[in-house]
Design an enzyme around this catalytic site. Structure first.
Site, PDB file in Angstrom:
ATOM      1  N   HIS A 120       0.836  -1.204   0.000  1.00 50.12           N
ATOM      2  CA  HIS A 120       0.000   0.000   0.000  1.00 50.12           C
ATOM      3  C   HIS A 120       0.863   1.243   0.000  1.00 50.12           C
ATOM      4  O   HIS A 120       1.968   1.246   0.529  1.00 50.12           O
ATOM      5  CB  HIS A 120      -0.937   0.013   1.211  1.00 50.12           C
ATOM      6  CG  HIS A 120      -0.256  -0.266   2.509  1.00 50.12           C
ATOM      7  ND1 HIS A 120       0.084  -1.547   2.902  1.00 50.12           N
ATOM      8  CD2 HIS A 120       0.167   0.551   3.498  1.00 50.12           C
ATOM      9  CE1 HIS A 120       0.670  -1.502   4.085  1.00 50.12           C
ATOM     10  NE2 HIS A 120       0.752  -0.240   4.455  1.00 50.12           N
ATOM     11  N   HIS A 122       0.810   5.106   1.349  1.00 50.79           N
ATOM     12  CA  HIS A 122       0.185   6.060   2.252  1.00 50.79           C
ATOM     13  C   HIS A 122       0.191   7.436   1.584  1.00 50.79           C
ATOM     14  O   HIS A 122       1.210   7.849   1.031  1.00 50.79           O
ATOM     15  CB  HIS A 122       1.008   6.208   3.544  1.00 50.79           C
ATOM     16  CG  HIS A 122       1.058   4.991   4.393  1.00 50.79           C
ATOM     17  ND1 HIS A 122       0.234   4.798   5.466  1.00 50.79           N
ATOM     18  CD2 HIS A 122       1.869   3.901   4.344  1.00 50.79           C
ATOM     19  CE1 HIS A 122       0.531   3.655   6.063  1.00 50.79           C
ATOM     20  NE2 HIS A 122       1.518   3.077   5.393  1.00 50.79           N
TER      21      HIS A 122
END
Ligand code: AMP
Length: 156
Positions: A120, A122
């Site tokens: 992922h 951020h």
């Protein structure tokens, strides 16, 4: 926790994954609709939602639908799609929160501080003189997260 309006993705599947991927992680559950989230964006290869323990207002996560623990295990087409979505969502977050700066971060491995083993990015709005909160600590309240998701979606 009071009644939350976090969305379940429902019909999504983790489309494919690298051989060593552990599909029991929380982001895989969000993709499969088994866990709720504050979704802000989705396309064929990627998905974006609010971090439930934000380090700043508007802290958003962008993930590939392909199951890969880290940047080294993600096929290049999915990595390209994920960074393109990150650029797009970061622009919306910047605008929605009138942020002069935006931090984009991506951690690989527990030694680097990674806590969820589905890759992922951020996205964090940043303001001069305002520090980020601690990583993955205090949970934000539901109404605030729901309102922030709407602010970002309105710009996208
Ligand atoms: P990392 O430490 O880079 O793996 O980041 C994982 C992030 O996921 C942290 O910032 C957590 O606050 C966030 N997180 C953990 N569980 C959830 C969840 N159910 N929904 C949204 N964000 C989450």
């Amino acid at each position: 926790m009071v009644a939350c309006r976090r969305m379940r993705t429902g019909d999504l599947e983790v489309m494919n994954s690298s051989p060593d991927y552990d599909s029991a992680n929380i982001f895989a559950k969000i993709l499969r609709g088994e866990a709720p989230c504050y979704k802000v964006f989705e396309d064929e290869r990627t998905f974006a939602f609010l971090d439930i323990m934000p380090q700043a207002e508007g802290h958003t996560l962008v993930i590939p639908k392909f199951g890969a623990a880290d940047v080294f295990r993600l096929p290049s087409e999915d990595l390209a799609a994920t960074i393109i979505t990150t650029q797009r969502v970061a622009g919306a977050v910047k605008k929605a929160f009138a942020a002069p700066g935006v931090m984009i971060a991506q951690l690989n491995g527990s030694a680097a501080g990674q806590t969820v083993f589905h890759l992922h990015f951020h996205i964090l709005p940043r303001f001069n003189g305002i520090d980020m909160r601690m990583h993955a600590r205090g949970m934000a309240d539901c109404e605030t997260l729901a309102a922030h998701a709407e602010r970002i979606k309105a710009v996208l």
